[in-house]
Enzyme design. Structure first.
Site, PDB file in Angstrom:
ATOM      1  N   LEU A 145       0.338  -8.303   1.418  1.00 35.49           N
ATOM      2  CA  LEU A 145      -0.173  -7.901   0.592  1.00 35.49           C
ATOM      3  C   LEU A 145      -1.000  -6.394  -0.203  1.00 35.49           C
ATOM      4  O   LEU A 145      -2.132  -5.676   0.101  1.00 35.49           O
ATOM      5  CB  LEU A 145      -2.016  -8.553   0.593  1.00 35.49           C
ATOM      6  CG  LEU A 145      -2.344  -8.807  -0.587  1.00 35.49           C
ATOM      7  CD1 LEU A 145      -2.147 -10.040  -1.578  1.00 35.49           C
ATOM      8  CD2 LEU A 145      -3.966  -9.379   0.434  1.00 35.49           C
ATOM      9  N   ARG A 147      -0.131  -2.592  -2.541  1.00 32.12           N
ATOM     10  CA  ARG A 147       0.038  -2.995  -4.652  1.00 32.12           C
ATOM     11  C   ARG A 147       0.091  -4.083  -4.792  1.00 32.12           C
ATOM     12  O   ARG A 147      -0.139  -4.423  -6.127  1.00 32.12           O
ATOM     13  CB  ARG A 147       0.423  -1.149  -4.692  1.00 32.12           C
ATOM     14  CG  ARG A 147      -0.487   0.059  -3.885  1.00 32.12           C
ATOM     15  CD  ARG A 147       0.259   0.869  -4.593  1.00 32.12           C
ATOM     16  NE  ARG A 147       1.661   1.290  -3.652  1.00 32.12           N
ATOM     17  CZ  ARG A 147       2.062   1.582  -2.810  1.00 32.12           C
ATOM     18  NH1 ARG A 147       1.435   2.997  -2.095  1.00 32.12           N
ATOM     19  NH2 ARG A 147       3.023   1.665  -1.663  1.00 32.12           N
ATOM     20  N   ILE A 148       1.632  -4.152  -4.699  1.00 36.81           N
ATOM     21  CA  ILE A 148       2.592  -5.243  -6.291  1.00 36.81           C
ATOM     22  C   ILE A 148       2.333  -6.296  -5.294  1.00 36.81           C
ATOM     23  O   ILE A 148       1.804  -7.124  -6.744  1.00 36.81           O
ATOM     24  CB  ILE A 148       3.895  -5.004  -5.743  1.00 36.81           C
ATOM     25  CG1 ILE A 148       4.908  -3.258  -5.952  1.00 36.81           C
ATOM     26  CG2 ILE A 148       4.588  -6.453  -6.112  1.00 36.81           C
ATOM     27  CD1 ILE A 148       5.532  -3.847  -5.776  1.00 36.81           C
ATOM     28  N   ARG A 168      -0.336  -6.908   8.805  1.00 34.47           N
ATOM     29  CA  ARG A 168      -0.329  -6.508   9.999  1.00 34.47           C
ATOM     30  C   ARG A 168      -1.448  -6.095  10.235  1.00 34.47           C
ATOM     31  O   ARG A 168      -2.315  -6.575  11.932  1.00 34.47           O
ATOM     32  CB  ARG A 168       0.219  -5.038  10.591  1.00 34.47           C
ATOM     33  CG  ARG A 168       1.299  -4.422  10.278  1.00 34.47           C
ATOM     34  CD  ARG A 168       1.970  -3.744  10.420  1.00 34.47           C
ATOM     35  NE  ARG A 168       1.825  -3.025   8.742  1.00 34.47           N
ATOM     36  CZ  ARG A 168       2.442  -1.919   8.524  1.00 34.47           C
ATOM     37  NH1 ARG A 168       2.972  -1.172   9.296  1.00 34.47           N
ATOM     38  NH2 ARG A 168       1.241  -1.673   7.318  1.00 34.47           N
ATOM     39  N   SER A 169      -2.469  -6.534   9.361  1.00 32.81           N
ATOM     40  CA  SER A 169      -4.277  -6.832   9.658  1.00 32.81           C
ATOM     41  C   SER A 169      -4.980  -6.839   8.435  1.00 32.81           C
ATOM     42  O   SER A 169      -4.298  -7.111   7.033  1.00 32.81           O
ATOM     43  CB  SER A 169      -5.073  -5.339  10.107  1.00 32.81           C
ATOM     44  OG  SER A 169      -4.237  -4.019   9.102  1.00 32.81           O
ATOM     45  N   ARG A 225      11.994  -6.925   0.242  1.00 36.03           N
ATOM     46  CA  ARG A 225      12.889  -6.315   0.859  1.00 36.03           C
ATOM     47  C   ARG A 225      14.206  -7.593   1.122  1.00 36.03           C
ATOM     48  O   ARG A 225      14.194  -8.605   1.799  1.00 36.03           O
ATOM     49  CB  ARG A 225      13.213  -5.222   1.977  1.00 36.03           C
ATOM     50  CG  ARG A 225      13.180  -3.712   1.021  1.00 36.03           C
ATOM     51  CD  ARG A 225      14.148  -3.212  -0.007  1.00 36.03           C
ATOM     52  NE  ARG A 225      14.201  -1.716   0.126  1.00 36.03           N
ATOM     53  CZ  ARG A 225      13.496  -1.497  -1.467  1.00 36.03           C
ATOM     54  NH1 ARG A 225      13.446  -2.600  -2.144  1.00 36.03           N
ATOM     55  NH2 ARG A 225      13.270  -0.424  -1.839  1.00 36.03           N
ATOM     56  N   ASP A 249      15.461 -11.669  -5.430  1.00 32.04           N
ATOM     57  CA  ASP A 249      15.601 -10.240  -6.312  1.00 32.04           C
ATOM     58  C   ASP A 249      16.307  -9.536  -5.077  1.00 32.04           C
ATOM     59  O   ASP A 249      16.706  -8.096  -6.017  1.00 32.04           O
ATOM     60  CB  ASP A 249      14.602  -9.485  -7.369  1.00 32.04           C
ATOM     61  CG  ASP A 249      14.687  -8.309  -8.304  1.00 32.04           C
ATOM     62  OD1 ASP A 249      15.248  -8.588  -9.190  1.00 32.04           O
ATOM     63  OD2 ASP A 249      13.745  -7.965  -7.957  1.00 32.04           O
ATOM     64  N   GLU A 254      22.973  -5.183  -1.024  1.00 36.23           N
ATOM     65  CA  GLU A 254      22.716  -5.353  -2.308  1.00 36.23           C
ATOM     66  C   GLU A 254      24.361  -3.780  -2.334  1.00 36.23           C
ATOM     67  O   GLU A 254      24.286  -3.075  -1.848  1.00 36.23           O
ATOM     68  CB  GLU A 254      21.355  -4.879  -2.759  1.00 36.23           C
ATOM     69  CG  GLU A 254      20.898  -5.567  -2.983  1.00 36.23           C
ATOM     70  CD  GLU A 254      18.910  -4.949  -2.820  1.00 36.23           C
ATOM     71  OE1 GLU A 254      19.362  -4.206  -3.783  1.00 36.23           O
ATOM     72  OE2 GLU A 254      18.474  -6.026  -3.052  1.00 36.23           O
ATOM     73  N   HIS A 272      18.160  -7.456  -8.295  1.00 35.68           N
ATOM     74  CA  HIS A 272      17.064  -5.950  -8.556  1.00 35.68           C
ATOM     75  C   HIS A 272      16.734  -5.444  -9.451  1.00 35.68           C
ATOM     76  O   HIS A 272      16.988  -4.351  -9.497  1.00 35.68           O
ATOM     77  CB  HIS A 272      18.128  -5.493  -7.804  1.00 35.68           C
ATOM     78  CG  HIS A 272      16.908  -4.186  -6.163  1.00 35.68           C
ATOM     79  ND1 HIS A 272      16.966  -3.952  -4.648  1.00 35.68           N
ATOM     80  CD2 HIS A 272      15.467  -3.627  -6.619  1.00 35.68           C
ATOM     81  CE1 HIS A 272      15.598  -3.399  -4.752  1.00 35.68           C
ATOM     82  NE2 HIS A 272      14.794  -3.116  -5.439  1.00 35.68           N
TER      83      HIS A 272
HETATM   84  P1  NDP Z   1       2.333  -1.132  -0.335  1.00 34.52           P
HETATM   85  O1  NDP Z   1       2.860  -0.519   1.079  1.00 34.52           O
HETATM   86  O2  NDP Z   1       1.542  -0.636  -1.654  1.00 34.52           O
HETATM   87  O3  NDP Z   1       2.714  -2.827   0.347  1.00 34.52           O
HETATM   88  C1  NDP Z   1       2.842  -3.055   1.471  1.00 34.52           C
HETATM   89  C2  NDP Z   1       2.494  -4.180   2.358  1.00 34.52           C
HETATM   90  O4  NDP Z   1       3.479  -4.832   3.391  1.00 34.52           O
HETATM   91  C3  NDP Z   1       1.000  -3.630   2.488  1.00 34.52           C
HETATM   92  O5  NDP Z   1       0.281  -4.963   2.227  1.00 34.52           O
HETATM   93  C4  NDP Z   1       1.106  -4.093   4.063  1.00 34.52           C
HETATM   94  O6  NDP Z   1       0.305  -5.049   5.173  1.00 34.52           O
HETATM   95  C5  NDP Z   1       2.822  -5.236   4.632  1.00 34.52           C
HETATM   96  N1  NDP Z   1       3.474  -4.733   5.200  1.00 34.52           N
HETATM   97  C6  NDP Z   1       3.987  -3.576   5.814  1.00 34.52           C
HETATM   98  N2  NDP Z   1       4.581  -3.519   7.207  1.00 34.52           N
HETATM   99  C7  NDP Z   1       4.612  -4.707   7.762  1.00 34.52           C
HETATM  100  C8  NDP Z   1       4.635  -5.627   8.846  1.00 34.52           C
HETATM  101  N3  NDP Z   1       5.349  -5.215   9.938  1.00 34.52           N
HETATM  102  N4  NDP Z   1       4.470  -6.954   8.838  1.00 34.52           N
HETATM  103  C9  NDP Z   1       3.536  -7.380   8.281  1.00 34.52           C
HETATM  104  N5  NDP Z   1       3.469  -6.492   6.135  1.00 34.52           N
HETATM  105  C10 NDP Z   1       3.651  -5.811   6.469  1.00 34.52           C
HETATM  106  O7  NDP Z   1       3.571  -1.133  -1.664  1.00 34.52           O
HETATM  107  P2  NDP Z   1       4.094  -1.620  -2.724  1.00 34.52           P
HETATM  108  O8  NDP Z   1       3.457  -3.310  -2.926  1.00 34.52           O
HETATM  109  O9  NDP Z   1       4.170  -0.809  -3.219  1.00 34.52           O
HETATM  110  O10 NDP Z   1       5.259  -2.082  -2.603  1.00 34.52           O
HETATM  111  C11 NDP Z   1       6.403  -3.044  -1.605  1.00 34.52           C
HETATM  112  C12 NDP Z   1       7.348  -3.910  -1.228  1.00 34.52           C
HETATM  113  O11 NDP Z   1       8.362  -3.878  -2.417  1.00 34.52           O
HETATM  114  C13 NDP Z   1       8.276  -1.610  -1.338  1.00 34.52           C
HETATM  115  O12 NDP Z   1       7.904  -1.418   0.008  1.00 34.52           O
HETATM  116  C14 NDP Z   1       9.236  -1.970  -1.843  1.00 34.52           C
HETATM  117  O13 NDP Z   1      10.478  -2.527  -0.406  1.00 34.52           O
HETATM  118  C15 NDP Z   1       9.387  -3.528  -2.666  1.00 34.52           C
HETATM  119  N6  NDP Z   1       9.848  -3.039  -4.426  1.00 34.52           N
HETATM  120  C16 NDP Z   1      10.733  -3.984  -4.857  1.00 34.52           C
HETATM  121  C17 NDP Z   1      10.999  -3.686  -6.299  1.00 34.52           C
HETATM  122  C18 NDP Z   1      12.248  -4.569  -7.106  1.00 34.52           C
HETATM  123  O14 NDP Z   1      12.235  -4.033  -8.204  1.00 34.52           O
HETATM  124  N7  NDP Z   1      12.144  -6.206  -6.511  1.00 34.52           N
HETATM  125  C19 NDP Z   1       9.715  -3.163  -6.978  1.00 34.52           C
HETATM  126  C20 NDP Z   1       9.200  -2.012  -6.217  1.00 34.52           C
HETATM  127  C21 NDP Z   1       8.985  -2.312  -4.971  1.00 34.52           C
HETATM  128  P3  NDP Z   1      -0.577  -4.874   6.122  1.00 34.52           P
HETATM  129  O15 NDP Z   1      -0.452  -2.450   6.418  1.00 34.52           O
HETATM  130  O16 NDP Z   1      -2.021  -4.763   6.434  1.00 34.52           O
HETATM  131  O17 NDP Z   1       0.679  -5.492   7.278  1.00 34.52           O
END
Ligand code: NDP
Length: 312
Positions: A145, A147-148, A168-169, A225, A249, A254, A272
């Site tokens: 949860l 940005r996206i 994670r939190s 991913r 997606d 890939e 993608h």
């Molecule tokens: P953010 O960094 O804002 O969000 C990532 C979220 O993932 C955080 O809320 C974090 O929460 C959570 N996270 C990270 N590590 C873990 C973990 N080990 N276990 C559980 N949750 C985890 O990134 P965005 O929202 O901007 O982008 C997210 C991802 O979307 C990108 O990294 C990219 O891989 C993918 N993406 C795909 C696109 C596509 O074309 N399909 C386009 C753009 C992005 P917390 O810290 O609380 O764990």
């Protein structure tokens, strides 16, 4: 620039800097030997792996400006250890990817690509398309949860669906239910949307146990991913009807997509394209340029990643 990038990046960089295009060099090794020691900034997209061996080639390197928000192909910790800035392109793609995610969810449940094919094949003339599953009455779980993820949640709230999440939190400033384990989240919902980044920690965290917990009415959507999913376990869960369906997606290797998925008529597969509109890709390219311009103007990077040593 190790590999070709969109015109907005090439033109933007050529206006301000000397741009070396590695992909045009007939002998890449000779090219790297000659210009590598002079390079101070690198612009790249998702096809160039940046590890210690890569960084060794550029002793004067100050900044790597990366196209896209996910940067799992860059060893940002190693770059940080060497004092090299890494930047990505967050925020400018958030709404675009969230829109695509909602579109993919509906397309998957209501089988929109399959229904379109049905009409084109002239089969509507024979009989109506069979009834599909519904989005109505579902509970949505979001893995990641950020940005996206939040932008997806906001949209699905407007659809009247309850939202919960795993990360994670717990995030104190959101009202959605938090599940400290992914299995717990999967048990509580019948739509699981993964928007988590690729990393050693998230590697294959959507596994057979999670998919079993999601259950036979479960819909899995992945826009984060491919590495976050145990792909063979997903294929098996789809084949054995452990879950209902999936909209994907992103994939583990890939642009290669497992033939088992391609042969499954009930899943929806996209190459993608989460951020792939003209406008959003242009904004991402501009941010790649702006990070380099800002850095070399002595104003610091605009969007450094978390591991980067730069503090404003
Ligand atoms: P953010 O960094 O804002 O969000 C990532 C979220 O993932 C955080 O809320 C974090 O929460 C959570 N996270 C990270 N590590 C873990 C973990 N080990 N276990 C559980 N949750 C985890 O990134 P965005 O929202 O901007 O982008 C997210 C991802 O979307 C990108 O990294 C990219 O891989 C993918 N993406 C795909 C696109 C596509 O074309 N399909 C386009 C753009 C992005 P917390 O810290 O609380 O764990």
């Amino acid at each position: 620039m190790p590999a070709q990038m969109p015109p907005v990046v090439i033109e933007g960089l050529e206006r301000q800097f000397t741009l070396h295009k590695a992909w045009e060099a007939p002998d890449r090794e000779a090219f790297l030997r000659e210009v590598g020691p002079t390079i101070r900034g690198i612009a790249l997209g998702g096809h160039t792996k940046v590890d210690a061996a890569f960084l060794d080639r550029f002793p004067k390197l100050e900044i790597v400006s990366s196209f896209g928000v996910g940067y799992d192909y860059i060893d940002a910790v190693e770059a940080g250890r060497r004092g090299i800035i890494v930047t990505n392109t967050p925020d400018v793609l958030t709404d675009e990817v969230a829109d695509l995610t909602v579109g993919l969810l509906i397309a998957t449940i209501r089988q929109l690509p399959q229904v379109d094919r049905y009409l084109r094949e002239g089969r509507w003339l024979e009989k109506p398309y069979p009834l599909t599953a519904t989005l109505r009455g579902r509970k949505v779980g979001i893995l990641g949860l950020g940005r996206i993820g939040k932008a997806v949640a906001k949209r699905l709230e407007a659809f009247g669906l309850p939202i919960s999440y795993h990360g994670r939190s717990r995030q104190e400033d959101v009202a959605y239910d938090y599940y400290p384990t992914l299995v717990g989240l999967a048990e509580a919902v019948d739509v699981l949307i993964s928007v988590a980044p690729g990393s050693a920690e998230t590697d294959r965290m959507v596994n057979a146990e999670v998919l079993r917990a999601l259950g036979p009415n479960g819909v899995f959507v992945n826009v984060g991913r491919g590495s976050v999913v145990d792909e063979p376990a997903l294929i098996e869960a789809l084949r054995s009807k452990t879950i209902l369906t999936a909209g994907l997606d992103v994939f583990a290797d890939e642009p290669r997509v497992p033939k088992e998925l391609i042969e499954m008529e009930h899943v929806v597969l996209l190459p993608h394209v989460g951020s792939a509109s003209v406008e959003t890709r242009r904004a991402m390219g501009q941010l790649v340029v702006d990070n380099l311009v800002s850095w070399f103007a002595g104003k610091g990077p605009l969007t450094p990643v978390a591991e980067t040593p730069y503090r404003r």
